[in-house]
Design a protein around this motif. Structure first.
Motif, mmCIF file in Angstrom:
data_model
loop_
_atom_site.group_PDB
_atom_site.id
_atom_site.type_symbol
_atom_site.label_atom_id
_atom_site.label_comp_id
_atom_site.label_asym_id
_atom_site.label_seq_id
_atom_site.Cartn_x
_atom_site.Cartn_y
_atom_site.Cartn_z
ATOM 1 N N ASN B 10 9.927 54.633 71.256
ATOM 2 C CA ASN B 10 9.365 55.670 70.395
ATOM 3 C C ASN B 10 9.973 57.034 70.720
ATOM 4 O O ASN B 10 10.367 57.787 69.819
ATOM 5 N N ALA B 11 10.072 57.361 72.012
ATOM 6 C CA ALA B 11 10.635 58.654 72.422
ATOM 7 C C ALA B 11 12.093 58.755 71.988
ATOM 8 O O ALA B 11 12.538 59.795 71.485
ATOM 9 N N GLU B 14 12.259 59.319 68.144
ATOM 10 C CA GLU B 14 11.934 60.683 67.714
ATOM 11 C C GLU B 14 13.062 61.651 68.098
ATOM 12 O O GLU B 14 13.400 62.556 67.342
ATOM 13 N N MET B 15 13.642 61.460 69.290
ATOM 14 C CA MET B 15 14.732 62.323 69.732
ATOM 15 C C MET B 15 15.943 62.159 68.813
ATOM 16 O O MET B 15 16.648 63.127 68.514
ATOM 17 N N GLN B 17 16.003 61.701 65.761
ATOM 18 C CA GLN B 17 15.792 62.312 64.446
ATOM 19 C C GLN B 17 16.426 63.704 64.376
ATOM 20 O O GLN B 17 16.591 64.258 63.291
ATOM 21 N N LEU B 18 16.772 64.273 65.532
ATOM 22 C CA LEU B 18 17.404 65.594 65.548
ATOM 23 C C LEU B 18 18.848 65.461 65.060
ATOM 24 O O LEU B 18 19.492 64.451 65.300
ATOM 25 N N PRO B 19 19.358 66.486 64.381
ATOM 26 C CA PRO B 19 20.699 66.381 63.799
ATOM 27 C C PRO B 19 21.774 66.316 64.881
ATOM 28 O O PRO B 19 21.746 67.091 65.843
ATOM 29 N N ILE B 21 22.191 63.989 67.027
ATOM 30 C CA ILE B 21 21.766 63.208 68.197
ATOM 31 C C ILE B 21 21.637 61.753 67.770
ATOM 32 O O ILE B 21 20.725 61.393 67.026
ATOM 33 N N LEU B 27 18.831 58.286 74.073
ATOM 34 C CA LEU B 27 18.431 57.501 75.253
ATOM 35 C C LEU B 27 18.833 58.224 76.537
ATOM 36 O O LEU B 27 18.047 58.309 77.492
#
Lengths: 206, 206
Positions: B10-11, B14-15, B17-19, B21, B27
């Motif tokens: 999950n982490a 969500e991370m 989702q940043l442009p 990345i 990871l």
């Protein structure tokens, strides 16, 4: 950088503490979050906090796991006499992706690195030695990266195992499948010649 | 990727989702946070949440600001008849860094881009037109990037200002100071010849 807002400055600063994220990239990421619905920031923040606070490690192999014994260690079909020693969860994922390995893992959590202040006591080496002493493990496969730190760690563990009835091996280094010889670095090419394998044996691997 | 932990998965999701990345970088960043003290993750999460929830924009220029009227707009030494139209706070910071500009700004919050679903109503164009109608602004400087979206936005604003007593200009495009002519792209070099300035005028700029 001179920010017009302390809130913004603080968010950019914290973001830029991540490895490989400079101030400019951090600003770009933070401004992106500002343009998205607030729920996205909330989901990201909560996911990070949950992970950091509720993270658990498998009590046998020390891999990240939501339960006390990870899926791999709990699987009765896995060969418990074979243990592959890796640095972190990324190596486990990479090896699992090959579908070629049916043993268990032992996640060290890093490599011995005096430069970065990482000593043997910061890794799960003691637990690995304990596990080996119980006698169930017949072979340890060292699969750390072949850097000075990796070699040091391998050798340290090897010395700790003195007198125990366990064989050790390291994964094969050589020219990658499909790569041209002329572009390979000399160390790798040299090692792949020294560690050549019987041609008949190589047929089985395919 | 096949994770051994839902929390980790999950982490990482969500991370990522940043442009810019990807899953692998996400990871790496998340595993880095796991190795650091928990306070670092807490500070990052809180900084992002605070920014997203408590963010304010200057009521005059729409720049990000912790107070109702930003430092630049509140500064009595600034020339209120001159307004530089920019896309976002990064442009304000870049121009402020030059120490060459003493007017105010107007932050649009983006450019008109049908491809990305950004229309004029998503930007602060109406507020810019209102401000101009009051008569205090004598010159608008368009400083958007010279892309199709930037040019479209400039032209849209220009049309909205029809009949108002305000002059408009765009920042000069040309060969960067210190650059070699032979490496410049043709469009920039061509424009820098068409928009040449009197030699005596160029002396003043230094």
């Amino acid at each position: 950088m001179d920010f017009s807002s302390k809130l913004l400055e603080n968010a950019v600063y914290e973001m830029s503490q991540l490895p490989g994220i400079g101030k400019r990239t951090a600003l770009r990421l933070v401004l992106h979050l500002l343009k998205q619905p607030g729920e996205q920031t909330e989901r990201l923040s909560n996911a990070l906090l949950h992970l950091r606070n509720d993270i658990k490690f498998c009590e046998n192999c020390h891999n990240i796991s939501d339960v006390a014994l990870c899926e791999i260690c709990a699987n009765p079909k896995r060969d418990r006499s074979l243990v592959c020693v890796v640095e972190d969860i990324r190596d486990v994922m990479a090896i699992e992706n090959t579908s070629q390995y049916r043993g268990l893992y032992h996640v060290l959590g890093g490599k011995i690195s005096p430069m970065e202040g990482v000593g043997p006591q910061d890794l799960t080496i003691a637990s690995l030695v304990e596990k080996t002493k119980k006698g169930e493990v017949k072979e340890l496969i060292f699969a750390l990266s072949s850097t000075m730190e990796g070699d040091t760690t391998n050798f340290y563990i090897y010395k700790q195992l003195k007198g125990l009835d366990v064989s050790t091996s390291t994964i094969a280094r050589g020219i990658a499948v499909g790569d041209e010889l002329e572009y390979a670095d000399e160390v790798t090419l040299g090692r792949s010649i020294l560690n050549r394998i019987p041609f008949e044996g190589s047929l089985k691997a395919n």
